[in-house]
Structure formats: structure tokens, C-alpha cells
Design a protein around this motif. Structure first.
Motif, short mmCIF file in Angstrom:
data_model
loop_
_atom_site.label_atom_id
_atom_site.label_comp_id
_atom_site.label_asym_id
_atom_site.label_seq_id
_atom_site.Cartn_x
_atom_site.Cartn_y
_atom_site.Cartn_z
N ILE A 157 70.62 47.46 -45.78
CA ILE A 157 71.29 47.44 -44.47
C ILE A 157 72.55 46.60 -44.51
O ILE A 157 73.62 47.01 -44.03
N VAL A 158 72.47 45.40 -45.10
CA VAL A 158 73.62 44.50 -45.14
C VAL A 158 74.77 45.13 -45.94
O VAL A 158 75.94 45.08 -45.53
N GLY A 159 74.44 45.72 -47.10
CA GLY A 159 75.47 46.35 -47.91
C GLY A 159 76.21 47.45 -47.16
O GLY A 159 77.44 47.54 -47.19
N LEU A 160 75.47 48.29 -46.44
CA LEU A 160 76.09 49.38 -45.68
C LEU A 160 76.88 48.86 -44.48
O LEU A 160 77.98 49.32 -44.20
N MET A 161 76.31 47.89 -43.77
CA MET A 161 77.00 47.36 -42.60
C MET A 161 78.31 46.68 -42.97
O MET A 161 79.26 46.67 -42.17
N LEU A 162 78.38 46.13 -44.16
CA LEU A 162 79.59 45.43 -44.61
C LEU A 162 80.44 46.30 -45.54
O LEU A 162 81.29 45.78 -46.27
N ALA A 163 80.25 47.61 -45.51
CA ALA A 163 80.93 48.50 -46.45
C ALA A 163 82.45 48.35 -46.38
O ALA A 163 83.13 48.27 -47.41
N ILE A 164 83.00 48.31 -45.17
CA ILE A 164 84.46 48.23 -45.02
C ILE A 164 85.00 46.90 -45.54
O ILE A 164 85.91 46.89 -46.39
N ILE B 131 90.65 52.68 -46.21
CA ILE B 131 89.32 52.13 -46.44
C ILE B 131 88.41 52.40 -45.23
O ILE B 131 87.25 52.80 -45.39
N VAL B 132 88.95 52.20 -44.03
CA VAL B 132 88.16 52.45 -42.82
C VAL B 132 87.77 53.93 -42.74
O VAL B 132 86.61 54.26 -42.45
N ARG B 133 88.73 54.82 -43.01
CA ARG B 133 88.43 56.26 -42.95
C ARG B 133 87.36 56.65 -43.97
O ARG B 133 86.54 57.54 -43.70
N ARG B 134 87.36 56.01 -45.12
CA ARG B 134 86.41 56.37 -46.16
C ARG B 134 85.03 55.78 -45.91
O ARG B 134 84.01 56.40 -46.23
N HIS B 135 84.97 54.58 -45.31
CA HIS B 135 83.69 53.86 -45.26
C HIS B 135 83.07 53.74 -43.87
O HIS B 135 81.96 53.21 -43.76
N TRP B 136 83.74 54.22 -42.81
CA TRP B 136 83.12 54.04 -41.50
C TRP B 136 81.77 54.77 -41.40
O TRP B 136 80.86 54.26 -40.72
N PRO B 137 81.58 55.94 -42.04
CA PRO B 137 80.24 56.54 -41.96
C PRO B 137 79.16 55.67 -42.61
O PRO B 137 78.03 55.61 -42.13
N HIS B 138 79.51 54.99 -43.70
CA HIS B 138 78.54 54.11 -44.36
C HIS B 138 78.20 52.93 -43.45
O HIS B 138 77.03 52.52 -43.35
N MET B 139 79.22 52.37 -42.81
CA MET B 139 79.00 51.24 -41.90
C MET B 139 78.15 51.67 -40.71
O MET B 139 77.22 50.96 -40.31
N ALA B 140 78.46 52.85 -40.15
CA ALA B 140 77.68 53.36 -39.02
C ALA B 140 76.23 53.60 -39.43
O ALA B 140 75.29 53.27 -38.68
N LEU B 141 76.04 54.15 -40.63
CA LEU B 141 74.68 54.38 -41.13
C LEU B 141 73.92 53.06 -41.25
O LEU B 141 72.73 52.98 -40.94
N GLY B 142 74.60 52.01 -41.72
CA GLY B 142 73.96 50.71 -41.84
C GLY B 142 73.51 50.15 -40.50
O GLY B 142 72.40 49.62 -40.38
N PHE B 143 74.37 50.27 -39.48
CA PHE B 143 74.00 49.77 -38.15
C PHE B 143 72.84 50.57 -37.57
O PHE B 143 71.90 49.99 -37.00
N VAL B 144 72.87 51.90 -37.71
CA VAL B 144 71.78 52.73 -37.20
C VAL B 144 70.48 52.42 -37.92
O VAL B 144 69.42 52.26 -37.30
N ALA B 145 70.54 52.31 -39.25
CA ALA B 145 69.33 52.01 -40.03
C ALA B 145 68.79 50.63 -39.68
O ALA B 145 67.57 50.43 -39.54
N GLY B 146 69.69 49.65 -39.51
CA GLY B 146 69.24 48.30 -39.17
C GLY B 146 68.59 48.24 -37.80
O GLY B 146 67.52 47.62 -37.64
N LEU B 147 69.21 48.87 -36.82
CA LEU B 147 68.65 48.87 -35.47
C LEU B 147 67.31 49.59 -35.44
O LEU B 147 66.34 49.11 -34.84
N THR B 148 67.24 50.74 -36.12
CA THR B 148 65.99 51.50 -36.16
C THR B 148 64.88 50.69 -36.82
O THR B 148 63.75 50.62 -36.31
N ALA B 149 65.20 50.08 -37.97
CA ALA B 149 64.19 49.29 -38.68
C ALA B 149 63.72 48.11 -37.84
O ALA B 149 62.51 47.79 -37.81
N PHE B 150 64.64 47.45 -37.15
CA PHE B 150 64.27 46.29 -36.33
C PHE B 150 63.37 46.71 -35.17
O PHE B 150 62.41 46.00 -34.83
N LEU B 151 63.68 47.86 -34.55
CA LEU B 151 62.86 48.34 -33.44
C LEU B 151 61.47 48.77 -33.90
O LEU B 151 60.50 48.65 -33.16
#
Length: 727
Positions: free
Chosen positions: A585-592, A552-572
Motif C-alpha cells: 500500500i505504501v509503495g503504491l500510495m507514494l508512487a508519484i 510522472i503524474v500522468r504515468r503514476h496516478w493510477p498506481h497512486m489511486a490504486l494504493g489509496f483504494v487498496a489501503g482504505l479497503t484493507a483498513f475497513l
């Protein structure tokens, strides 16, 4: 009560059972199945219908669905234009408007179709129709299998046959297991389960088995092989999937509908999802049961005789299928060339082109299937469906197709293109906010203007449009909930009004969290296909076994990383942008954790104990469901799926005799024509001193070659056990 092999009367693993007097395959009754042209069609080849197909209700429904969808899209586009045209509209704003209009049209048509289905079901009569009289035709029940668990497949087929026999019309049906399995162990397990099932049924089982040496054209080729060899003996065929389950009442009524309509080419039932236990699968099961009938009824009403085919749980007129559904290959290499993956859509289109009706009976109960147990399993299946639907870009313009058929193709294509379009709309929205926040306005543009070119929006209209969009998107779910609440028996079987409402809210929330993950997964699949990557065809995992956390981690870590990057970018960029994007953002960050939790059987069963996500088929299951589950447990005790095929062939003369009897006649080999794989397999058998040597040395491909060759099987059977002298 404990299940046993004796209760099922299955042969024990250390002995083989004779198949009995009935042949393993019936005498052939061939039909020609010419390959169809997608480029050339003459209308003179279209048959004239025997009855009237005109329906005022169908045309009225089409006017509501497409007229209403177009009107809603026009309104939404006008409102979006008003949102972005406060000042002079920039290129990015125009791009946002175009993408929004395309995406909005998709949900608008879905809304109007569901609206038609809602009112059609709300005012429909719920009186059961009388059981049809004796059937006058012959129907073949065909189950294609590909490396499936035999206990599941044969238990389901046994339960279906038993249920059909209980209607008193069993003599009208024969049963075929059509194997395309490429794993040696699966192949021999199927033969043993087939033999055991026939032995239990006894004389006149009317159960047959065929294995193809090469699975050319996959499922479409599997069905075509049956039609060309035995189709002439049957007016109809009922096509199943390996996870299909149908009551005898449903099968008889479906067949009777075909008999009563001389224009019918394909009559499709609506399969409901059953037997699901993981959280992810139970959410799908609940959604299919509560919202599915609304959507299916709407489609059935406006499609009329121009319906679609989903590849299983449908009755097909065999001669018409043979005459018009020979599947062509597309020029070029996969993923856009080669054999057509989503052949069912094309078969329906070819039937309609030839003048045969294709329609659905969504109110007919007793048709069931299963669904993937986890998000990763769904993504694996969805990848193949994505390629199949995108292939239809090359099919949609084929000569002679009806316009509703082209609309079906367009719907399938857009169901996957929609994800990258939504993703692009999201990215452009971020770019616009970024431009507004950080890019200096252009005071001196090339065109004369008293004001700088700076993107501006109407926030009040934007909020109203957002509310409208969400309302249209969630309306089909609301329609399903309302219908379930007003229907007393359905409401009670789903746990009562409060549990039904709570289940719907839970499903909406979890689906909203899963949506951005699926959007990214489907977008990646579309891009892979556009880059020329073929999906292949892997067997579907149907059980509820959980996927390891590491996978699960191997399959979804890119989605989780994308969520954190998108969230940080949007907040800034802006707090308002972060809040607007928060569902994604929440869905992607919690993908795993979401993927892990949703694939857990324990979580799904815990919610069931609480009375959430319940369906009527769980509270009061139709008799065929517990019967099939019990039979599956009994077949599993026989251990067919756990045995090494070559060891069983070596150890059990009865199984070896059965296997050799099911093999086709050996093809003649020309002198000098050497198959390298066969030569290697033969050399390994010649070099082996014991059966263990052969089992250790033979690779999967070589094992299949041994099982396909009577002379190599003879060599294998003569090998001694360890510490046993050669015979």
C-alpha cells in the motif's frame, strides 16, 4: 582543463573532412546464414565436442540448485497447506495455496542458485590470471546503433579501441558501427562522427561504418546483415550495445578464451553498471555491483556450457553463428508473432542445439554497461523485454533444444508472469479476509458436516512462513553484503563497513517501495500483450535528464489511486489486513513522489557525497571510464547531434561527398513503379525556391528518402539560401 574541438582534432561544423584512403567499408566476405527451423531438428546435425564437457562440480551444483529449490518449495507448500487447512479448505484457500507454491518456487530457485554462487566466490582464488599470448584470429568489434547520441557511441568505441591498442594486440581487431537509425539527423551525425574519428586515428584505423536503409528484424537483422556481408573475414565477432564499454584487457582475454576452446560458440562477460547519477540508477548500479556477481557466479557454475546470452559484451564464433542462428519469424502478428524480439536467448539455444558451448566468465573484470536513469525509462524498456520473453512461450518447446535451454526460457517467461501471479495472490488474500469478516458461514453445505464451512488460518504458522519467505527473498542480498564485508579492498572502496551496511539497508527499503509499483506495471504489460498490443521498438533514453513532473503524474496516478483504494479497503475490512498489506500500500500510495525523487540526479549525487551507494568503479575508476567520459565531452563540442542533417548536407560539400560515398548503389526502378513518398519529396524540392522552403516542407519520412537518393541530394544542394539567387 577546457575541452576543445582542436584537442580532438574534429572537423568544425562549417567544413567537411575527407575520409582518407581507407575505405568506409571493407571488401565483402560473405557467409550464408540460413533461417533455422524451430519445428524440425535431427540430432545427426549436432557436432561432437572436441573436448570433455563433463564436470562433477556442474552436476553437483545443479543438484543443489534444483534439488534444494524443489525441497524448499515442497516444505513451503506443506506449511502453507497447514496454514489454510485448520478447518475444511475452501476453493479460495486452495487457489491461495496453488499461487503461493508457484511464486515460492521462483524465489526458492533464486535462493539456491545464489547460495551456490556465494560459496563459489567465497572460496575462489582471487589471483589475476596471466595475460594471454598473441592472438591468432581476426575479430570484428561490432556496435549496432539505433537513433543514439553519437557523442556517447563514438566516444565509447574510441575508448575501447584505444584500450585494445594499448594491449599490443590491436592488429587482431577491426571495428564496425552498424547503423539502423531512422532519424535523418542521427544518420548524418553518425557519418560525421565516424569521419572525425577516422581522421583523428589516421591511417590503418580499421574503423568502418554501414547504414541500413530498412531496419528489418531490428538488432538481430542488423547483426545478420553484418555476418552475411563481412562475417567470412573474421573468426569471431565481439557484439556491443550502444552503452557498452569494455577494457582492452577484458576484450583480449575474452577472445583468447574463445581461441583456446574449440567448442565455444558464445563466451559471455558480466557487464557491471557504471556512470550512473540519478538515485534510481545508482541503486541499480550498487545492487548490480554487490549482489550481481553472486547471482552471476551461481548461474555460471550450474549452467556450465549450457549458458545463456544477453545480447552484448560477448564474443561469438562467427561461422557457427552464421550456420545455426538465422532467426526465423513466428507465425501470426505481434505481439506473439512476427520477428523474435528477445533474439539473444534464441541464438544461445540454437548454438547449444548444434553442439556449441555457451558459457559466461563472471570473474572477468572490465566489462561495463549503463542502465535506465528512471523508473519510467525502466518500464519502457521492460515493456519490450516483457513481450520478447512472453514470445518465448512459442519457442520453449522447439525441437532439439537442451533442457537447461528450456529452463532459461522458462525463467525469462516467469520473470514477467510472476507479477500478475503475485497480484492475484494478493487479491485472493484480501477476498479471504473479506469472506472471513463479512460472509456468513455455510452451516448446511451439500456435503454432510458437523461444522460450518468457514475459512480459518493458523496465525503462528502463517507468521513463521512469512518470515521464511522474506528470508529466502532477501538472502541473495545478504550474501552479497557478507562477501563485500569480508573482502577488504571491496569493503573500503564501497565506503567502509558502516556505509556499506547503510547502503544495503537503503537499497532494500527503496527496492521494497518500488516493488509494488513494478508489480502493477509488469502486470499491466502482461495483460496488454495477452490482449494483442504490440510494444514497438523505441530507442532507449540513456542520459540522466529528469522526466517532467507532469509526465510522472500522468504515468503514476493510477498506481497512486490504486494504493489509496487498496489501503482504505484493507483498513475497513480489518486492521490486521491493512498492516499485512502496508508495504504494498505504501509503495503504491507514494508512487508519484518515489518515481520523481528516484529520477533526480541531485538526490543521487547527494548520496554519493555522503558515501552511500558507492561502488569501486566510482572510488577508483578504471582508466577507460574517465577516458570515455572525456571523449564524450569533446565529441559533444563538435555539435554533430544538434545539427539539421539536410542543412549540413546543403552547406558542407565535404559532408555531402562523404554521405554520397557511403550510400549503396541505387536500386533499379521499373517503369511505372512510383514510390509515393519519393514523388512527394521530389515535388516539394522542385517547388522550393530556397533551402528554407525545403526544410520547412519536408516531413521526416521524406527527409530520409532525400538522404537515400543521390539525385534528390543534388536537387537539394542546388537550392539557394534565402536572398541568394539560384545557381
Amino acid at each position: 582543463m577546457a575541452l576543445s574541438m582542436d584537442a580532438l582534432d574534429l572537423p568544425k561544423p562549417d567544413r567537411g573532412a575527407p575520409a582518407g584512403a581507407e575505405p568506409a567499408t571493407p571488401p565483402e566476405s560473405r557467409l550464408d546464414m540460413p533461417v533455422q527451423s524451430l519445428r524440425h531438428w535431427e540430432t545427426r546435425h549436432e557436432r561432437s565436442p572436441a573436448g570433455s564437457r563433463r564436470s562433477l562440480g556442474m552436476y553437483l551444483a545443479r543438484a543443489i540448485v534444483f534439488g534444494g529449490g524443489i525441497a524448499l518449495t515442497a516444505y513451503g507448500a506443506r506449511e502453507m497447506y497447514a496454514v489454510v487447512s485448520v478447518s475444511r479448505t475452501t476453493v479460495l484457500q486452495w487457489a491461495l495455496l496453488v499461487l503461493f507454491t508457484i511464486n515460492f518456487s521462483w524465489i526458492a530457485i533464486a535462493f539456491t542458485s545464489a547460495l551456490v554462487g556465494f560459496f563459489a566466490l567465497l572460496f575462489a582464488s582471487r589471483r589475476p590470471s596471466p595475460m594471454p599470448g598473441p592472438l591468432t584470429s581476426r575479430t570484428a568489434v561490432v556496435m549496432p546503433v539505433y537513433n543514439e547520441e553519437t557523442a556517447r557511441v563514438f566516444a565509447a568505441l574510441y575508448a575501447i579501441r584505444e584500450s585494445i591498442e594499448a594491449t599490443g594486440q590491436g592488429a587482431a581487431f577491426d571495428y564496425f558501427v552498424l547503423s539502423d537509425s531512422t532519424r535523418p539527423d542521427a544518420w548524418v551525425a553518425e557519418e560525421r562522427a565516424f569521419d572525425a574519428m577516422r581522421s583523428r586515428i589516421g591511417p590503418n584505423a580499421r574503423l568502418y561504418y554501414r547504414h541500413r536503409a530498412k531496419n528489418t528484424h531490428r538488432k538481430a537483422g542488423n547483426i545478420a546483415d553484418f555476418v552475411t556481408r563481412w562475417g567470412g573475414a573474421y573468426e569471431h565477432m565481439l557484439v556491443l550495445d550502444a552503452d557498452s564499454l569494455m577494457t582492452g584487457d577484458c576484450v583480449v582475454r575474452l577472445t583468447a578464451a574463445m581461441e583456446a576452446d574449440p567448442d565455444a560458440g558464445i563466451v559471455q562477460s558480466l557487464p557491471l553498471i557504471v556512470n550512473r547519477n540519478t538515485l534510481f540508477a545508482r541503486v541499480q548500479q550498487f545492487a548490480a555491483r554487490i549482489y550481481g556477481p553472486i547471482i552471476a557466479k551461481g548461474l555460471a557454475v550450474w549452467m556450465g556450457h549450457d549458458g545463456n546470452y544477453w545480447g552484448h559484451n560477448a564474443v561469438i564464433r562467427t561461422a557457427a553463428f552464421a550456420a545455426h542462428c538465422g532467426m526465423p519469424d513466428l507465425a501470426g502478428k505481434p505481439p506473439f508473432g512476427g520477428h523474435i524480439l528477445s533474439h539473444d536467448f534464441v541464438e544461445a539455444a540454437l548454438m547449444r542445439r548444434a553442439g556449441w558451448s555457451v558459457y559466461m566468465l563472471p570473474d572477468l573484470p572490465g566489462s561495463y554497461e549503463e542502465s535506465p536513469p528512471s523508473l519510467i525509462d525502466l518500464a519502457t524498456r521492460d515493456r519490450r523485454w516483457c513481450q520478447g520473453n512472453l514470445q518465448h512461450i512459442r519457442v520453449i518447446g522447439s525441437s532439439g533444444f537442451k533442457w537447461p535451454t528450456r529452463q532459461h526460457f522458462a525463467t525469462g517467461i516467469f520473470s514477467y508472469i510472476a507479477s500478475p501471479l503475485w497480484l492475484c495472490q494478493l487479491i485472493i488474500g484480501i477476498m479471504l479476509v473479506l469472506q472471513t469478516s463479512y460472509v456468513r458461514p455455510e452451516y448446511f453445505s451439500k456435503e454432510f458436516s458437523l461444522f460450518p464451512v468457514w475459512p480459518r488460518f493458523d496465525p503462528e504458522r502463517a507468521l513463521a512462513l512469512f518470515i521464511l519467505t522474506m528470508g529466502i527473498l532477501l538472502a541473495p542480498k545478504a550474501f552479497g553484503l557478507i562477501l563485500a564485508l569480508v573482502r577488504g579492498p571491496l569493503r573500503r572502496q564501497c565506503g567502509g563497513a558502516l556505509r556499506l551496511i547503510a547502503s544495503t539497508i537503503f537499497e532494500v527499503i527503496l527496492s521494497a517501495l518500488l516493488a509494488p509499483i513494478l508489480m502493477v506495471i509488469q502486470s499491466g504489460a502482461v495483460f496488454q500483450i495477452l490482449l494483442g498490443r504490440d510494444t514497438g521498438w523505441n530507442p532507449q533514453r540513456r542520459d540522466d535528464g529528469s522526466i517532467s513532473f507532469g509526465d510522472i503524474v500522468r504515468r503514476h496516478w493510477p498506481h497512486m489511486a490504486l494504493g489509496f483504494v487498496a489501503g482504505l479497503t484493507a483498513f475497513l475490512i480489518a486492521t490486521s489486513l491493512f498492516l499485512w498489506m502496508s508495504p504494498t500500500i505504501v509503495g503504491l500510495m507514494l508512487a508519484i513522489p518515489i518515481s520523481w525523487m528516484s529520477g533526480q540526479r541531485a538526490v543521487g549525487l547527494a548520496l554519493r557525497k555522503l558515501g552511500l551507494l558507492l561502488t569501486p568503479e566510482e572510488r577508483q575508476p578504471p582508466s577507460i571510464l574517465p577516458r570515455a567520459n572525456a571523449l564524450q565531452g569533446e565529441f559533444a563540442l563538435a555539435g554533430f547531434d544538434d545539427a539539421d542533417a539536410l542543412r549540413v548536407i546543403h552547406r558542407e560539400p565535404g559532408v555531402r561527398e562523404l554521405h554520397e560515398g557511403l550510400l549503396p548503389a541505387a536500386a533499379e526502378r521499373r517503369r511505372g513503379q512510383i514510390d509515393p513518398d519519393r514523388a512527394v519529396a521530389e515535388a516539394k524540392l522542385a517547388d522550393a525556391e530556397t533551402i528554407d522552403d525545403a526544410l520547412t516542407w519536408l516531413q521526416p519520412r521524406e527527409r530520409m528518402i532525400v538522404l537515400q537518393d543521390r539525385s534528390l541530394i543534388g536537387r537539394l544542394s542546388r537550392l539557394p539560401l534565402p536572398h541568394q539567387p539560384a545557381s
